[in-house]
Design an enzyme around this catalytic site. Sequence first.
Site, PDB file in Angstrom:
ATOM      1  N   HIS A 169      -1.840   3.108   4.561  1.00  0.00           N
ATOM      2  CA  HIS A 169      -0.156   3.151   4.558  1.00  0.00           C
ATOM      3  C   HIS A 169       0.567   4.728   3.831  1.00  0.00           C
ATOM      4  O   HIS A 169      -0.260   5.592   3.567  1.00  0.00           O
ATOM      5  CB  HIS A 169       1.125   2.364   4.427  1.00  0.00           C
ATOM      6  CG  HIS A 169       0.774   2.684   2.199  1.00  0.00           C
ATOM      7  ND1 HIS A 169       2.379   1.590   1.690  1.00  0.00           N
ATOM      8  CD2 HIS A 169       0.180   3.620   1.371  1.00  0.00           C
ATOM      9  CE1 HIS A 169       2.048   2.851  -0.094  1.00  0.00           C
ATOM     10  NE2 HIS A 169       0.849   3.207   0.153  1.00  0.00           N
ATOM     11  N   CYS A 192       0.937  10.312  -2.904  1.00  0.00           N
ATOM     12  CA  CYS A 192       1.491   9.426  -1.422  1.00  0.00           C
ATOM     13  C   CYS A 192       1.898   9.607  -0.461  1.00  0.00           C
ATOM     14  O   CYS A 192       2.037   8.872   0.760  1.00  0.00           O
ATOM     15  CB  CYS A 192       2.139   8.081  -2.443  1.00  0.00           C
ATOM     16  SG  CYS A 192       0.852   7.737  -3.633  1.00  0.00           S
ATOM     17  N   HIS A 208      -3.273   7.099   2.985  1.00  0.00           N
ATOM     18  CA  HIS A 208      -4.422   6.815   2.103  1.00  0.00           C
ATOM     19  C   HIS A 208      -4.463   4.859   2.186  1.00  0.00           C
ATOM     20  O   HIS A 208      -3.175   4.556   3.043  1.00  0.00           O
ATOM     21  CB  HIS A 208      -3.897   7.104   0.667  1.00  0.00           C
ATOM     22  CG  HIS A 208      -2.441   6.523  -0.139  1.00  0.00           C
ATOM     23  ND1 HIS A 208      -1.405   6.954   0.589  1.00  0.00           N
ATOM     24  CD2 HIS A 208      -2.287   5.563  -0.570  1.00  0.00           C
ATOM     25  CE1 HIS A 208      -0.466   6.423   0.184  1.00  0.00           C
ATOM     26  NE2 HIS A 208      -0.851   5.334  -0.859  1.00  0.00           N
ATOM     27  N   HIS A 265      -4.636   0.522  -0.072  1.00  0.00           N
ATOM     28  CA  HIS A 265      -4.786  -0.515  -0.723  1.00  0.00           C
ATOM     29  C   HIS A 265      -5.195  -1.651  -0.538  1.00  0.00           C
ATOM     30  O   HIS A 265      -5.812  -1.680   1.063  1.00  0.00           O
ATOM     31  CB  HIS A 265      -3.275   0.142  -1.304  1.00  0.00           C
ATOM     32  CG  HIS A 265      -2.922   1.471  -2.037  1.00  0.00           C
ATOM     33  ND1 HIS A 265      -3.472   1.899  -2.846  1.00  0.00           N
ATOM     34  CD2 HIS A 265      -1.762   1.660  -1.804  1.00  0.00           C
ATOM     35  CE1 HIS A 265      -2.144   2.672  -3.443  1.00  0.00           C
ATOM     36  NE2 HIS A 265      -1.428   2.700  -1.875  1.00  0.00           N
ATOM     37  N   ASP A 309      -4.157  -6.902   7.742  1.00  0.00           N
ATOM     38  CA  ASP A 309      -5.484  -6.013   7.142  1.00  0.00           C
ATOM     39  C   ASP A 309      -5.952  -5.570   7.937  1.00  0.00           C
ATOM     40  O   ASP A 309      -6.035  -5.479   9.115  1.00  0.00           O
ATOM     41  CB  ASP A 309      -6.490  -7.878   6.824  1.00  0.00           C
ATOM     42  CG  ASP A 309      -7.662  -7.106   6.809  1.00  0.00           C
ATOM     43  OD1 ASP A 309      -7.715  -6.565   5.558  1.00  0.00           O
ATOM     44  OD2 ASP A 309      -8.267  -8.271   6.615  1.00  0.00           O
ATOM     45  N   HIS A 310      -6.689  -3.925   7.823  1.00  0.00           N
ATOM     46  CA  HIS A 310      -7.419  -3.200   8.077  1.00  0.00           C
ATOM     47  C   HIS A 310      -6.312  -2.545   8.879  1.00  0.00           C
ATOM     48  O   HIS A 310      -6.736  -2.389  10.368  1.00  0.00           O
ATOM     49  CB  HIS A 310      -8.629  -3.659   9.128  1.00  0.00           C
ATOM     50  CG  HIS A 310      -9.446  -4.331   7.982  1.00  0.00           C
ATOM     51  ND1 HIS A 310      -9.424  -5.279   7.045  1.00  0.00           N
ATOM     52  CD2 HIS A 310     -10.910  -3.081   7.375  1.00  0.00           C
ATOM     53  CE1 HIS A 310     -10.519  -4.678   6.446  1.00  0.00           C
ATOM     54  NE2 HIS A 310     -11.601  -3.781   6.410  1.00  0.00           N
ATOM     55  N   GLU A 346      -0.589  -3.496  -5.617  1.00  0.00           N
ATOM     56  CA  GLU A 346      -0.768  -2.842  -4.707  1.00  0.00           C
ATOM     57  C   GLU A 346      -2.323  -1.795  -5.191  1.00  0.00           C
ATOM     58  O   GLU A 346      -2.927  -1.988  -4.812  1.00  0.00           O
ATOM     59  CB  GLU A 346       0.107  -1.987  -5.427  1.00  0.00           C
ATOM     60  CG  GLU A 346      -0.039  -0.248  -3.777  1.00  0.00           C
ATOM     61  CD  GLU A 346       1.338   0.554  -3.780  1.00  0.00           C
ATOM     62  OE1 GLU A 346       1.249   0.322  -2.258  1.00  0.00           O
ATOM     63  OE2 GLU A 346       1.697   0.998  -4.242  1.00  0.00           O
TER      64      GLU A 346
HETATM   65 NI    NI Z   1      -0.083   3.991  -1.666  1.00  0.00          NI
END
Ligand code: NI
Length: 149
Positions: free
Chosen positions: A25, A44, A48, A50, A88-89, A136
Site C-alpha cells: 500500500h 509511508c 511499501h 506489510h 493478499d499479495h 500492521e
Molecule cells: Ni504502511
Amino acid sequence: MSVSTTKPIQPVVYLTRIESFSTAHRMNSPLLDQQTNKQTFGKCNAIHGHNYKIELTVKGTVDPITGFLVDIAVLKKIIDETIMKPFDHKFIDTDVPYFLDNNIVSTAENIVVYIWIEVSKRLPTNVELHTIKLHETDRNLVTFSGEFL
Ligand code: NI
C-alpha cells in the site's frame, strides 16, 4: 398447567480466528497535493508492504446439537472472501475498489473498518462480530468493535 415462556439460559462464547496476509500500500490522499502528502505521511507515502496479522473475534451462543458457535469452515470461507482474496499479495490502493473509488487512504484504521463491514454482511444470524484487531507491524495494531459516532 402453566407454560414457561422464558428461553433457556445459554452461555455466550467468544471465538477468535487469526490469519495473516501480505499486501502493498501507499499512504496517499488524492484530496491532498503531492507536497502535503509527503509532509503528512513521510516515508509511508512511497509504495511499501506489510505482513499483516488479523484477529477476528465473534460472539454468540453455542448450537446445542453441533456444539459450535460457528463452523470454522464457514468462518474461514468468509475470511477468504473478505480478507485473503481482496488483500493478499495485492496493492490495496488500486486493487480494492472501496479504497480507490472513495479516496480512502489505506491506513490500518480504514482497513479494519472495511473488513468489519464486509465480514458483518456474511456472518450467520446467531453470530455477531465482537472485535477485529489488525496488526500492521509487531508494534502497531488497531482495534475496531463496530462503534460509530
Ligand atoms: Ni504502511
